[in-house]
Scaffold this active site. Structure first.
Site, PDB file in Angstrom:
ATOM      1  CE  LYS A 108       5.845  -1.780   6.286  1.00  0.00           C
ATOM      2  NZ  LYS A 108       6.959  -2.748   6.339  1.00  0.00           N
ATOM      3  CG  ASN A 158       5.719   2.564   4.084  1.00  0.00           C
ATOM      4  OD1 ASN A 158       5.127   3.433   4.401  1.00  0.00           O
ATOM      5  ND2 ASN A 158       5.666   1.623   3.179  1.00  0.00           N
ATOM      6  NE  ARG A 161       1.552  -2.608   7.112  1.00  0.00           N
ATOM      7  CZ  ARG A 161       1.431  -2.512   5.871  1.00  0.00           C
ATOM      8  NH1 ARG A 161       0.083  -1.871   5.239  1.00  0.00           N
ATOM      9  NH2 ARG A 161       2.281  -3.005   4.964  1.00  0.00           N
ATOM     10  CD  GLU A 190      14.233  -4.645   2.517  1.00  0.00           C
ATOM     11  OE1 GLU A 190      13.770  -5.938   2.294  1.00  0.00           O
ATOM     12  OE2 GLU A 190      13.589  -3.965   3.118  1.00  0.00           O
ATOM     13  N   GLY A 247       2.080   2.561  -2.147  1.00  0.00           N
ATOM     14  CA  GLY A 247       2.280   1.292  -2.975  1.00  0.00           C
ATOM     15  C   GLY A 247       1.235   0.951  -3.843  1.00  0.00           C
ATOM     16  CG  ASP A 253       9.587  -7.896   4.332  1.00  0.00           C
ATOM     17  OD1 ASP A 253      10.423  -7.093   4.690  1.00  0.00           O
ATOM     18  OD2 ASP A 253       9.107  -8.169   3.360  1.00  0.00           O
TER      19      ASP A 253
HETATM   20  P1  ITT Z   1       9.993  -0.877   5.347  1.00  0.00           P
HETATM   21  O1  ITT Z   1      11.126   0.239   5.618  1.00  0.00           O
HETATM   22  O2  ITT Z   1       9.330  -1.180   6.600  1.00  0.00           O
HETATM   23  O3  ITT Z   1      10.793  -2.165   4.819  1.00  0.00           O
HETATM   24  P2  ITT Z   1       8.702  -0.856   2.756  1.00  0.00           P
HETATM   25  O4  ITT Z   1       7.944   0.111   1.959  1.00  0.00           O
HETATM   26  O5  ITT Z   1       9.892  -1.324   1.848  1.00  0.00           O
HETATM   27  O6  ITT Z   1       8.857  -0.340   4.205  1.00  0.00           O
HETATM   28  P3  ITT Z   1       7.711  -3.596   2.694  1.00  0.00           P
HETATM   29  O7  ITT Z   1       9.141  -4.264   2.433  1.00  0.00           O
HETATM   30  O8  ITT Z   1       6.855  -4.183   3.760  1.00  0.00           O
HETATM   31  O9  ITT Z   1       7.523  -1.962   2.920  1.00  0.00           O
HETATM   32  O10 ITT Z   1       6.609  -3.790   1.609  1.00  0.00           O
HETATM   33  C1  ITT Z   1       7.266  -4.043   0.219  1.00  0.00           C
HETATM   34  C2  ITT Z   1       6.259  -3.123  -0.726  1.00  0.00           C
HETATM   35  O11 ITT Z   1       5.179  -3.838  -0.795  1.00  0.00           O
HETATM   36  C3  ITT Z   1       6.150  -1.899  -0.453  1.00  0.00           C
HETATM   37  O12 ITT Z   1       7.033  -1.000  -0.928  1.00  0.00           O
HETATM   38  C4  ITT Z   1       4.920  -1.331  -1.038  1.00  0.00           C
HETATM   39  O13 ITT Z   1       4.940  -0.991  -2.318  1.00  0.00           O
HETATM   40  C5  ITT Z   1       3.938  -2.934  -0.984  1.00  0.00           C
HETATM   41  N1  ITT Z   1       3.173  -2.938   0.055  1.00  0.00           N
HETATM   42  C6  ITT Z   1       3.236  -3.583   1.028  1.00  0.00           C
HETATM   43  N2  ITT Z   1       2.179  -3.395   1.993  1.00  0.00           N
HETATM   44  C7  ITT Z   1       1.266  -2.650   1.411  1.00  0.00           C
HETATM   45  C8  ITT Z   1       0.047  -2.014   1.544  1.00  0.00           C
HETATM   46  O14 ITT Z   1      -0.656  -2.266   2.766  1.00  0.00           O
HETATM   47  N3  ITT Z   1      -0.491  -1.495   0.553  1.00  0.00           N
HETATM   48  C9  ITT Z   1       0.144  -1.292  -0.773  1.00  0.00           C
HETATM   49  N4  ITT Z   1       1.494  -1.607  -0.855  1.00  0.00           N
HETATM   50  C10 ITT Z   1       1.817  -2.166  -0.053  1.00  0.00           C
END
Ligand code: ITT
Length: 194
Positions: A19, A16, A179, A44, A151, A73
Site C-alpha cells: 500500500k 502494509n 487507491r 481497528e 491481498g 482503509d
Molecule cells: P493497514 O495497515 O494500512 O490497515 P491493511 O493491509 O490492513 O493495511 P486495509 O485495511 O486497507 O489494509 O485493507 C484490508 C484488506 O483488503 C487488505 O489486507 C487486503 O487483503 C485487501 N486489499 C486492500 N486493498 C487492496 C488492493 O489494492 N489489492 C488487493 N487487496 C487489497
C-alpha cells in the site's frame, strides 16, 4: 503535513508496504514525498463503513504521533455476497484468503465486485478528518492469476482490463486502482488547498 526544503511530505500510517509503495508513487507524481509510519499501530474498529474505520484510525494515529497524518482503509466488495468481505477484508484475507473467496464464488455466474478506498487526513489545522474516496469496478476471476501486488489482487480483474491486478506491474495498477483515485484526490487538495 510538513514541508522539508521545497518538498511537501505526507505521513502515511500503515503496516502494509505494498500500500505504501503504491501511494508513494502516486504522491510523488504530485511532488509529495511519503513517509511510512509503520510503528504507529492504529485501532481497528469494526464498522460496516470503511469511511468510519479510516476516520477513527486517523484520530487515533494523530493522538499518538501528533503529526499531520493520512490513513487509508480499503476493501473488496462482492455484489452477490452482499458486499462481503468489504470492511472485513483484512480478516477475510487472513482467514479464508483468495482460495476461500473463490470457493464462496463457486457456481456464481454474476461475479461483479469493486474495490473501495477511503483516505482520512487529519492535522492540527483540520479539526476533523477529511476524507477522499476511490472506487474501481471489476469482477472476480474463476482462478488466481498473477503474482504482483498483494491481498485480493490475483482474483480481481478491473472492468475492460484483460489482466488481474496481480498480472499488472505497479505503474499499471496505479493507472486504474481505487487507491490511485483516492490518493490523487488527496494530492490535489494537499497541493492546492492545504
Ligand atoms: P493497514 O495497515 O494500512 O490497515 P491493511 O493491509 O490492513 O493495511 P486495509 O485495511 O486497507 O489494509 O485493507 C484490508 C484488506 O483488503 C487488505 O489486507 C487486503 O487483503 C485487501 N486489499 C486492500 N486493498 C487492496 C488492493 O489494492 N489489492 C488487493 N487487496 C487489497
Amino acid at each position: 503535513m510538513t514541508r522539508l526544503s521545497s518538498c511537501k511530505v505526507a505521513f502515511l500510517a500503515t503496516g502494509n508496504v505494498h500500500k505504501f509503495n503504491e501511494a508513494r508513487r502516486i504522491l510523488s507524481e504530485h511532488g509529495i514525498a511519503t513517509a511510512m509510519l509503520r510503528t504507529i499501530r492504529t485501532v481497528e474498529i469494526q464498522d460496516d463503513e470503511i469511511r468510519n474505520i479510516a476516520k477513527a484510525r486517523a484520530v487515533d494515529a494523530f493522538q499518538k504521533c501528533n503529526l499531520p497524518i493520512i490513513v487509508e482503509d480499503a476493501g473488496l466488495f462482492i455484489e452477490k455476497l452482499a458486499g462481503f468481505p468489504g470492511p472485513y477484508s483484512s480478516y477475510a484475507y487472513r482467514t479464508i484468503g483468495n482460495e476461500g473467496v473463490l470457493k464462496l464464488m463457486k457456481n456464481i455466474v454474476d461475479r461483479k465486485a469493486c474495490f473501495r478506498s477511503v483516505i482520512a487526513f487529519l492535522s492540527s489545522k483540520t479539526n476533523k478528518p477529511k476524507c477522499f474516496k476511490g472506487k474501481i469496478e471489476g469482477r472476480i476471476t474463476e482462478e488466481k492469476r498473477g503474482s504482483h501486488g498483494f491481498g485480493f489482487d490475483p482474483i480481481f480483474k478491473p472492468l475492460h482490463a484483460s489482466k488481474t491486478f496481480a498480472q499488472m506491474i505497479i505503474e499499471e495498477k496505479n493507472q486504474l486502482s481505487h487507491r490511485a483515485l483516492s490518493f490523487r484526490k488527496f494530492a490535489e487538495f494537499y497541493i492546492n488547498k492545504f
